[in-house]
Design a protein around this motif. Structure first.
Motif, PDB file in Angstrom:
ATOM      1  N   ALA A 199      11.302   6.061  -3.181  1.00  0.00           N
ATOM      2  CA  ALA A 199      10.463   4.893  -3.457  1.00  0.00           C
ATOM      3  C   ALA A 199       9.544   4.610  -2.277  1.00  0.00           C
ATOM      4  CB  ALA A 199      11.346   3.677  -3.753  1.00  0.00           C
ATOM      5  N   ILE A 200      10.083   4.726  -1.080  1.00  0.00           N
ATOM      6  CA  ILE A 200       9.292   4.470   0.118  1.00  0.00           C
ATOM      7  C   ILE A 200       8.155   5.477   0.253  1.00  0.00           C
ATOM      8  CG2 ILE A 200       9.398   4.617   2.641  1.00  0.00           C
ATOM      9  CD1 ILE A 200      12.117   3.317   2.514  1.00  0.00           C
ATOM     10  N   GLY A 201       8.297   6.626  -0.391  1.00  0.00           N
ATOM     11  CA  GLY A 201       7.210   7.593  -0.373  1.00  0.00           C
ATOM     12  C   GLY A 201       7.614   8.978   0.101  1.00  0.00           C
ATOM     13  N   LEU A 232       6.211   0.187 -12.783  1.00  0.00           N
ATOM     14  CA  LEU A 232       4.918   0.763 -13.178  1.00  0.00           C
ATOM     15  C   LEU A 232       3.846   0.360 -12.172  1.00  0.00           C
ATOM     16  CD1 LEU A 232       4.868   0.283 -17.055  1.00  0.00           C
ATOM     17  CD2 LEU A 232       5.389   2.336 -15.730  1.00  0.00           C
ATOM     18  N   ILE A 233       3.854  -0.918 -11.779  1.00  0.00           N
ATOM     19  CA  ILE A 233       2.851  -1.393 -10.825  1.00  0.00           C
ATOM     20  C   ILE A 233       3.024  -0.710  -9.472  1.00  0.00           C
ATOM     21  CG2 ILE A 233       2.088  -3.428  -9.521  1.00  0.00           C
ATOM     22  CD1 ILE A 233       2.781  -5.098 -12.030  1.00  0.00           C
ATOM     23  N   ALA A 234       4.291  -0.459  -9.118  1.00  0.00           N
ATOM     24  CA  ALA A 234       4.573   0.117  -7.803  1.00  0.00           C
ATOM     25  C   ALA A 234       4.399   1.633  -7.778  1.00  0.00           C
ATOM     26  CB  ALA A 234       5.998  -0.237  -7.385  1.00  0.00           C
ATOM     27  N   GLY A 235       4.094   2.208  -8.932  1.00  0.00           N
ATOM     28  CA  GLY A 235       3.892   3.653  -8.956  1.00  0.00           C
ATOM     29  C   GLY A 235       5.183   4.437  -8.882  1.00  0.00           C
ATOM     30  N   LEU A 236       6.288   3.834  -9.300  1.00  0.00           N
ATOM     31  CA  LEU A 236       7.550   4.569  -9.361  1.00  0.00           C
ATOM     32  C   LEU A 236       7.657   5.310 -10.677  1.00  0.00           C
ATOM     33  CD1 LEU A 236      10.146   2.046  -7.902  1.00  0.00           C
ATOM     34  CD2 LEU A 236       9.426   4.210  -6.912  1.00  0.00           C
ATOM     35  N   ASP A 237       6.866   4.884 -11.634  1.00  0.00           N
ATOM     36  CA  ASP A 237       6.950   5.433 -12.973  1.00  0.00           C
ATOM     37  C   ASP A 237       5.560   5.327 -13.587  1.00  0.00           C
ATOM     38  OD1 ASP A 237       8.222   6.614 -15.027  1.00  0.00           O
ATOM     39  OD2 ASP A 237       9.622   4.972 -15.447  1.00  0.00           O
ATOM     40  N   ARG A 238       5.313   6.121 -14.640  1.00  0.00           N
ATOM     41  CA  ARG A 238       4.011   6.051 -15.307  1.00  0.00           C
ATOM     42  C   ARG A 238       4.162   5.443 -16.691  1.00  0.00           C
ATOM     43  NH1 ARG A 238       2.961  11.030 -12.361  1.00  0.00           N
ATOM     44  NH2 ARG A 238       4.667  11.810 -13.604  1.00  0.00           N
ATOM     45  N   PRO A 239       3.156   4.684 -17.144  1.00  0.00           N
ATOM     46  CA  PRO A 239       3.264   4.098 -18.479  1.00  0.00           C
ATOM     47  C   PRO A 239       3.209   5.183 -19.557  1.00  0.00           C
ATOM     48  CG  PRO A 239       1.087   3.690 -17.540  1.00  0.00           C
ATOM     49  CD  PRO A 239       1.911   4.313 -16.460  1.00  0.00           C
ATOM     50  N   THR A 240       3.849   4.879 -20.702  1.00  0.00           N
ATOM     51  CA  THR A 240       3.785   5.812 -21.823  1.00  0.00           C
ATOM     52  C   THR A 240       2.358   5.853 -22.373  1.00  0.00           C
ATOM     53  OG1 THR A 240       6.032   5.112 -22.318  1.00  0.00           O
ATOM     54  CG2 THR A 240       4.913   6.420 -23.994  1.00  0.00           C
ATOM     55  N   SER A 241       1.737   4.690 -22.442  1.00  0.00           N
ATOM     56  CA  SER A 241       0.315   4.653 -22.788  1.00  0.00           C
ATOM     57  C   SER A 241      -0.309   3.442 -22.106  1.00  0.00           C
ATOM     58  CB  SER A 241       0.139   4.572 -24.313  1.00  0.00           C
ATOM     59  OG  SER A 241       0.569   3.308 -24.759  1.00  0.00           O
ATOM     60  N   GLY A 242      -1.629   3.388 -22.114  1.00  0.00           N
ATOM     61  CA  GLY A 242      -2.319   2.309 -21.424  1.00  0.00           C
ATOM     62  C   GLY A 242      -2.698   2.729 -20.023  1.00  0.00           C
ATOM     63  N   THR A 243      -3.405   1.845 -19.326  1.00  0.00           N
ATOM     64  CA  THR A 243      -3.841   2.192 -17.977  1.00  0.00           C
ATOM     65  C   THR A 243      -3.249   1.221 -16.965  1.00  0.00           C
ATOM     66  OG1 THR A 243      -5.816   0.836 -18.226  1.00  0.00           O
ATOM     67  CG2 THR A 243      -6.034   3.176 -18.743  1.00  0.00           C
ATOM     68  N   ALA A 244      -2.888   1.777 -15.811  1.00  0.00           N
ATOM     69  CA  ALA A 244      -2.364   0.963 -14.718  1.00  0.00           C
ATOM     70  C   ALA A 244      -3.244   1.221 -13.516  1.00  0.00           C
ATOM     71  CB  ALA A 244      -0.911   1.351 -14.429  1.00  0.00           C
ATOM     72  N   LYS A 265       2.564   9.391  -2.345  1.00  0.00           N
ATOM     73  CA  LYS A 265       1.628   9.063  -1.275  1.00  0.00           C
ATOM     74  C   LYS A 265       1.077   7.637  -1.469  1.00  0.00           C
ATOM     75  CE  LYS A 265      -1.694  11.709   1.362  1.00  0.00           C
ATOM     76  NZ  LYS A 265      -2.671  12.795   1.306  1.00  0.00           N
ATOM     77  N   PHE A 266       0.777   7.339  -2.729  1.00  0.00           N
ATOM     78  CA  PHE A 266       0.280   6.002  -3.056  1.00  0.00           C
ATOM     79  C   PHE A 266       1.291   4.940  -2.635  1.00  0.00           C
ATOM     80  CE2 PHE A 266       0.959   2.622  -6.175  1.00  0.00           C
ATOM     81  CZ  PHE A 266      -0.218   1.900  -6.053  1.00  0.00           C
ATOM     82  N   ARG A 267       2.550   5.190  -2.972  1.00  0.00           N
ATOM     83  CA  ARG A 267       3.590   4.214  -2.614  1.00  0.00           C
ATOM     84  C   ARG A 267       3.702   4.074  -1.112  1.00  0.00           C
ATOM     85  NH1 ARG A 267       6.623   7.103  -6.657  1.00  0.00           N
ATOM     86  NH2 ARG A 267       7.883   8.130  -5.061  1.00  0.00           N
ATOM     87  N   ALA A 268       3.658   5.211  -0.420  1.00  0.00           N
ATOM     88  CA  ALA A 268       3.815   5.161   1.029  1.00  0.00           C
ATOM     89  C   ALA A 268       2.712   4.326   1.674  1.00  0.00           C
ATOM     90  CB  ALA A 268       3.822   6.576   1.592  1.00  0.00           C
ATOM     91  N   GLN A 269       1.519   4.365   1.084  1.00  0.00           N
ATOM     92  CA  GLN A 269       0.391   3.708   1.732  1.00  0.00           C
ATOM     93  C   GLN A 269       0.116   2.299   1.230  1.00  0.00           C
ATOM     94  OE1 GLN A 269      -2.452   6.770   0.970  1.00  0.00           O
ATOM     95  NE2 GLN A 269      -2.207   7.656   3.016  1.00  0.00           N
TER      96      GLN A 269
END
Ligand SMILES: Nc1ncnc2c1ncn2[C@@H]1O[C@H](COP(=O)(O)OP(=O)(O)OP(=O)(O)O)[C@@H](O)[C@H]1O
Ligand SMILES: [Mg+2]
Lengths: 387, 291
Positions: free
Chosen positions: A291-293, B121-133, B150-154
């Protein structure tokens, strides 16, 4: 930092880590012992003198050669000296279970060919002058409990009867090519006591060459001399000769090799199990790191690093166990008591290095499955896990 | 852990700071030191910005650069369906949500309503089945696992209900963890981790292991870990769920401070109405839809 984590994760469940390391170390101890048996066995051939050849009957060690062959061999160019010996195969009736090599040799030429045999001058003189005289290696003397001046009676098997000897000397060796647990006595004493029909037969011929580089050609020339005779010979380097003797035990050695592999497989499972348990317990932590990346590769290297550290421990502990057991305990006993088979029963440095490398490598290999699992962890699932 | 360990974070901050930085100064003005903290964190922020400017990160990843007039988080028509077991389970169903930069929003709703799923979904841990985030300038639904990491890390700082510190690392080492993913040199890493711990008021607990800390302290370490990388968004899933009232209030005060002083956008799932009161906006999720 990553290594620090691997290290601390191992310490975290130190009881389990300790047991695993001990288990793996025991497996490695057994492995090292088996390897040492094999390498010590082979080292008998390796320590062989390079400037010596041996001639035996073409078919087998067991069949004898006519004694006059020695003179023919001495006539071959490049041969510095030749001597002969017979396997006597007698036992000490007081200690019938103690096995030791006893051979009838031609003392003057034997001492020339086996120049690494160290015997004090006065003892040498006494031996040469006494027809019933015998000399024993220092290791054997200790085992049989004999000293110079003792009388000893051996019970013959190949040459039946009771044979009396006077111990005239105790020899040591300046190089490892000579077994220090042999019993050597005069060939003439044996030969003269035999019935006419069995006289003048010898077991094998030992040859010293003047030029090591030519030993192959000299060996060929020797065998060519006897090509057209009733009894043909085969001549080889002392190293090959010993190896051919040991080849009789190759099936046993192969069995030991297989056992070694099985033991390593067991060790791998022990290590793999511990790593797998660690991964299972830490699924949530790996999820947090993801999670942290951190990437799946990071997680994999965490697990792999842990496995490598564990393997290193196991390897070092294994050697730590093996060294005293093999070198101090078993090895000394074997060298003293069965020096003929295990002239040098020690853990070779190369075996130590191999053991550690193998332990690390196998630990890494054993962790392959957990590593793959750890890399595949679903972040969301790992975080949902309670605990 | 005595009660005094869990007092107002700000107070502890000043305390720790006085010990750490102004030992020779006989009369450190407590009020004067608080902005000092801010200045330090701002310096860290500036550093981070410099780093990224140098590396010239491609627009697909990299720290967030705000686009004027665009909200920070834009979820539109998002559906999330799980396929575990026989029947597919639709947790989020055509959900649309926008959150402006600098907001402090609480998300409430009954258990199983999909709050954590939305947060993931907002945190980028998972992707939506449909729709845009679209979060911090990235279209998460189009990104690969590696890009998401990388997105989460930054961009994202995580705060969980269960703290989720690594038990084998000390407080300061735990806080340093996210910096291992950056090019920050190790000496600087340690300094930044210490600064972050000072911000949460734990300058006197740096070498402690999680098991030596109280729940509230553990959560503050987790918050330090979440902010050390200077992320744009703090994502908190029931951050006070395991804490007593007093510790919970401390944590909430800290989050408020992070929102107001450090301009972090905060999204917090909570069951606690008094926690939700701290937020500027509260939304309710029910059966996969926002009311
Ligand atoms: N990875 C998953 N696989 C299968 N089902 C899931 C998964 N994640 C969530 N769910 C299901 O989705 C639903 C919503 O879960 P979620 O964790 O988002 O709820 P929540 O609102 O956070 O609840 P709580 O308040 O109890 O934390 C639950 O029924 C859950 O079982
Ligand atoms: Mg939840």
């Amino acid at each position: 930092m990553l290594l620090k984590i691997a290290w601390r994760n191992l310490l975290r469940n130190s009881g389990r880590t300790l047991l695993t390391v001990l288990g793996a170390a025991c497996a490695l101890l057994t492995f090292v012992m088996l390897r040492t048996v094999v390498s010590s066995w082979n080292s008998g051939a390796e320590y062989a003198a390079k400037d010596r050849l041996g001639t035996r009957h073409k078919v087998s060690f067991v069949i004898q050669l006519p004694k006059k062959y020695v003179d023919d061999i001495r006539a071959v160019p490049g041969v510095k000296q030749a001597t002969w010996a017979n396997w006597f195969g007698a036992r000490d009736p007081r200690q019938p279970n103690e096995f030791f090599a006893n051979m009838a040799v031609d003392a003057p030429s034997f001492l020339e060919v086996m120049d690494e045999l160290v015997l004090p001058d006065d003892q040498k003189k006494a031996w040469l002058e006494d027809k019933k005289g015998a000399i024993v290696g220092d290791a054997l003397a200790k085992k049989l409990g004999v000293k110079v001046g003792d009388k000893i009676t051996l019970e013959g098997s190949i040459y039946p009867g009771d044979w009396e000897f006077n111990i005239r000397g105790i020899y040591t060796a300046s190089r490892r090519s000579l077994d220090r647990s042999q019993f050597l006595f005069h060939w003439s004493y044996m030969n003269d006591s035999l019935p006419e029909a069995r006289r003048d037969e010898i077991g094998w011929v030992m040859i010293r060459v003047s030029n090591v580089a030519q030993s192959a050609q000299i060996a060929q020339s020797i065998d060519r001399v006897f090509e057209e005779r009733d009894t043909q010979t085969v001549t080889m380097s002392e190293r090959q000769l010993q190896a051919s003797f040991m080849a009789m035990f190759s099936a046993l050695l192969k069995a030991l090799d297989i056992v070694s592999v099985i033991i390593l497989a067991i060790m791998m499972m022990v290590l793999g199990n511990t790593i797998a348990m660690g991964v299972r317990e830490r699924t949530r932590e790996y999820g947090v790191l993801r999670a942290i990346g951190f990437s799946p590769w990071h997680i994999r290297s965490f697990v792999l690093g842990e496995a490598a550290v564990l393997g290193l421990f196991a390897g070092v502990a294994g050697i730590g166990l093996a060294y005293p057991v093999v070198d101090r305990g078993l090895g000394q006993w074997l060298e003293e008591n069965m020096g003929g088979w295990f002239p040098y029963f020690r853990v070779e440095p190369s075996t130590m290095v191999t053991t550690v490398v193998i332990a690390i490598g196998l630990s890494a290999l054993a962790s392959l499955l957990p590593v793959l699992q750890a890399g595949r962890i679903s972040v969301t699932d790992a975080l949902r896990r309670v605990g | 852990m005595s009660d005094s360990d869990v007092k107002e974070p700000e107070a502890t901050t000043e305390d720790g700071d006085a010990k750490g930085d102004a030992r020779d100064n006989e009369s450190p003005a407590p009020k004067g030191d608080a902005p000092g903290e801010g200045a330090k964190a701002d310096a860290a922020k500036a550093d981070a910005a410099k780093d990224s400017a140098k590396s010239d990160a491609p627009p697909k990843s990299g720290p967030y650069r705000p686009t004027p007039g665009k909200p920070l988080i834009e979820m539109s028509n998002v559906t999330k369906t799980f396929h575990k077991g026989k029947e597919p389970l639709t947790v989020l169903d055509g959900l649309t949500l926008t959150i402006a930069e600098g907001a402090f929003e609480a998300l409430m709703g009954p258990s199983g309503s999909g709050k954590s799923t939305l947060l993931n979904l907002i945190a980028g841990l998972d992707r939506p089945t449909s729709g845009t985030a679209r979060v911090a300038g990235h279209n998460l639904e189009k990104m690969s696992d590696g890009e998401l990491a990388k997105f989460r890390a930054q961009n994202i700082g995580f705060i969980f209900q269960a703290y989720n510190l690594l038990p084998v690392l000390t407080a300061v080492e735990n806080v340093e963890l996210p910096l291992l993913l950056t090019k920050v040199p190790s000496g600087e890493r340690r300094k930044r981790a210490e600064t972050a711990l000072r911000v949460v008021g734990l300058s006197d607990r740096m070498g402690h292991y999680p098991r030596q800390l109280s729940g509230g302290q553990e959560q503050r370490v987790a918050i330090a870990r979440a902010i050390v990388n200077d992320p744009t968004i703090l994502v908190c899933d029931e951050p006070t769920g395991d804490l007593d009232r007093k510790s919970a209030d401390d944590i909430l005060a800290l989050l408020t401070k992070l929102n107001q002083d450090f301009k972090k956008t905060i999204l917090m799932v909570t069951h606690d109405p008094s926690a939700a009161e701290r937020a500027t906006t509260t939304r309710h999720l029910n059966k996969g839809r926002l009311d």
